[in-house]
Enzyme design. Structure first.
Site, short mmCIF file in Angstrom:
data_model
loop_
_atom_site.label_atom_id
_atom_site.label_comp_id
_atom_site.label_asym_id
_atom_site.label_seq_id
_atom_site.Cartn_x
_atom_site.Cartn_y
_atom_site.Cartn_z
N ASN A 159 -35.31 40.41 -21.92
CA ASN A 159 -35.48 41.85 -22.17
C ASN A 159 -36.08 42.08 -23.56
O ASN A 159 -36.89 42.99 -23.75
CB ASN A 159 -34.15 42.57 -22.03
CG ASN A 159 -33.63 42.53 -20.61
OD1 ASN A 159 -34.30 43.00 -19.69
ND2 ASN A 159 -32.46 41.96 -20.41
N HIS B 40 -27.79 48.06 -19.05
CA HIS B 40 -26.67 47.62 -18.21
C HIS B 40 -27.16 47.46 -16.77
O HIS B 40 -27.79 48.39 -16.23
CB HIS B 40 -25.53 48.64 -18.27
CG HIS B 40 -24.32 48.20 -17.50
ND1 HIS B 40 -23.61 47.08 -17.83
CD2 HIS B 40 -23.71 48.74 -16.40
CE1 HIS B 40 -22.59 46.95 -16.97
NE2 HIS B 40 -22.64 47.92 -16.11
N ASP C 231 -20.06 51.40 -21.42
CA ASP C 231 -21.01 51.74 -20.35
C ASP C 231 -20.83 53.15 -19.81
O ASP C 231 -21.20 53.43 -18.66
CB ASP C 231 -20.93 50.72 -19.20
CG ASP C 231 -21.32 49.32 -19.65
OD1 ASP C 231 -22.19 49.20 -20.53
OD2 ASP C 231 -20.75 48.35 -19.12
#
Length: 226
Positions: A18, A138, A178
């Site tokens: 990422n 996430h 989250d």
């Protein structure tokens, strides 16, 4: 360096795929006038550090892990570690902090400093005049599979017939894990007969897209180009 260039700090723990998506997007239409000022890892062997050092031009890196920190600072706590992480981040003067596979839950010691609700004497020159946004990638949709092992848990849930799709989100980081406001959420189809490795590979490709899109969206809101 152009003073109008927007600065990212990226926190990683692993291979850095990422991170690579963000590296590749620097100063392109996907992330215009934006560069990564620092990559920080909490794992010394994280390949993402190598990705950063091999980028052109090389990206500065830093390393700080929880357990070695606690062993070398016997009176310190996990919150003290988070404060040290915040110090490293703030000294890089970011416009945005991106958690890209950062496998450590950051608590009040970090969040209070980057949000400017608290300050430290030795950070006078580094503390921002405005809060620095922090976003996290996430591998699940909002409200589903919070916390660790989200990919495995969603795959198992699909096998049990409990869900028909999963997804990826980038959300603003708050104290509840989250649970911050989603910046971008994208559904990922789940296919019968597909093994978890193939599902994970498809999901990661979506991650590489949304982490760049979310970074640009937040930067355009908080550090718009002149």
């Amino acid at each position: 360096m152009d003073t109008s260039t927007r600065r990212l700090v990226v926190l990683i723990s692993g291979s850095g795929t990422n991170l690579q998506a963000l590296i590749d997007a620097q100063n392109t239409l996907a992330l215009p006038k934006t560069h990564i000022a620092l990559v920080l890892s909490n794992r010394k062997a994280a390949f993402g550090l190598t990705r950063a050092s091999q980028a052109i031009p090389p990206i500065p890196t830093a390393y700080l892990a929880l357990q070695p920190f606690l062993k070398s600072h016997l009176a310190s706590t996990r919150d003290d570690y988070d404060v040290e992480v915040a110090k490293i981040v703030l000294k890089a003067k970011p416009d945005l902090v991106v958690l890209a596979g950062w496998m450590h839950v950051l608590g009040d010691g970090f969040l209070d400093l980057v949000s400017s609700t608290k300050s430290l004497d030795d950070l006078d020159n580094a503390m921002p005049r405005k809060p620095i946004p922090v976003i996290n990638l996430h591998p699940a949709l909002p409200g589903a599979f919070d916390g660790a092992n989200a990919i495995e848990r969603s795959y198992d849930a699909f096998q049990r017939g409990e869900i028909t799709h999963s997804g990826v989100m980038v959300h603003r980081v708050i104290k509840e894990v989250d649970r911050g406001e989603p910046v971008i959420a994208r559904e990922v189809e789940m296919k019968h007969g597909e093994n978890i490795e193939a599902f994970e590979e498809r999901l990661h490709k979506v991650e590489w897209e949304v982490i760049v899109q979310a970074a640009k969206k937040v930067l355009d809101e908080t550090a718009p180009l002149s």
